[in-house]
Design an enzyme around this catalytic site. Sequence first.
Site, PDB file in Angstrom:
ATOM      1  N   ASP A   9      19.020  56.563  20.712  1.00 27.87           N
ATOM      2  CA  ASP A   9      17.880  55.993  19.986  1.00 27.87           C
ATOM      3  C   ASP A   9      17.470  54.686  20.666  1.00 27.87           C
ATOM      4  OD1 ASP A   9      15.981  55.404  18.105  1.00 27.87           O
ATOM      5  OD2 ASP A   9      17.413  54.829  16.538  1.00 27.87           O
ATOM      6  N   ASP A 103      11.311  58.456  20.774  1.00 25.71           N
ATOM      7  CA  ASP A 103      12.376  57.548  21.226  1.00 25.71           C
ATOM      8  C   ASP A 103      13.774  57.950  20.779  1.00 25.71           C
ATOM      9  OD1 ASP A 103      12.046  56.842  18.506  1.00 25.71           O
ATOM     10  OD2 ASP A 103      12.929  54.901  18.920  1.00 25.71           O
ATOM     11  N   GLU A 104      13.948  59.178  20.368  1.00 20.74           N
ATOM     12  CA  GLU A 104      15.230  59.594  19.816  1.00 20.74           C
ATOM     13  C   GLU A 104      15.518  61.038  20.198  1.00 20.74           C
ATOM     14  OE1 GLU A 104      16.353  59.708  15.415  1.00 20.74           O
ATOM     15  OE2 GLU A 104      14.433  58.693  15.508  1.00 20.74           O
TER      16      GLU A 104
HETATM   17 MG    MG Z   1      14.394  53.827  17.806  1.00 18.88          MG
END
Ligand code: MG
Length: 358
Positions: A9, A103-104
Amino acid sequence: MVRKIIHIDMDAFYASVEQRDFPEYRGKPLAVGYAEARGVVATASYEARRFGVRSAMPSTTALRKCPQLIFVPPRFEVYREVSEQINEIFMDYTELVEPLSLDEAFLDVTENHKKMASAVLIAKEIKERIRAKTGLTASAGVSINKFLAKIASDYRKPDGMFVILPKDVESFVEGLEIERFFGVGKVTAQKMHLLGIHTGADLKKFGEEWLVHHFGKVGHTYYYNARAIDDREVVPNRIRKSVGAENTFETDLEASTKMTLELYQIARRVWERIEEEQFYGRTITLKIKYADFEILTRSKTLPSPITQFRVFWDTAREMVKLIDTSEKKVRLMGLSISHHEDAQLPSGGIQLKLKFKD
Ligand SMILES: [Mg+2]
């Protein structure tokens, strides 16, 4: 066999990208979003978080908490680019990469291209390579399943790593606050507290039927997660072709009945296109964009192609019921169908380029 799952993350992703690209923003409280009346904060820099500014917070509230807060509009093309860069790093280790948003992502590294036995070393390497390639930091969680890996990545943010080893999972889950469990929002947490459930150990005292009776279908998940069991696989996004439609709402939705009504309209439109194109796929994907622009997708694959609207709608409705709206309002919903038999790829030997869904 015990699986090795990593959750990566990126830290304060949008805000960190802006601070990377514009040195004048570094070290300053920054919010990605719009400072208008109905605007919300998409991501806050760590400097802004110190003032209590959070994602999904109305911009007016954020400015009250931090008058010197700098607002910058989002640049999604740049975020998408970075997203593809980190995805390429992941693919050096495994094809089993499941992005959850820009983003993960989850990675299953039980078996990996580098034949590395230690998932911890892989996570460390990935963090270093992300920093070298993008100039940004990520946090990593390592454990035996998705549920625990995701919790772990949040434990030492930013630029952190947390590992829950197989021998420690039981005691870890027992000590876990109920708020950290998958599918527990503010409302559910309050209800649990009233029932005397505060930790994983408390949750474990209740039977599966009792939990389903009190919390609905997600009760099954609570039951198994309390025992550190989560068999969900890391499913790479191999969707090649799809038919879909989406709708952005004039006012953000918070009630699930309203969401179901809106979703029905979207489902009707998608179905018209499916019939038009005779595109009967097996996988239904529900996309949700929250008021803070965070995007969430959920997919469900049926054993055979969907040829009836009733089946399509019943499945989509079940999926939307599992969306947590206790924390954030929904600004966009989309539905698509994919996994058409003709679009299937021959198995083996083909390198698939996986992209983040957005
Ligand atoms: Mg994040």
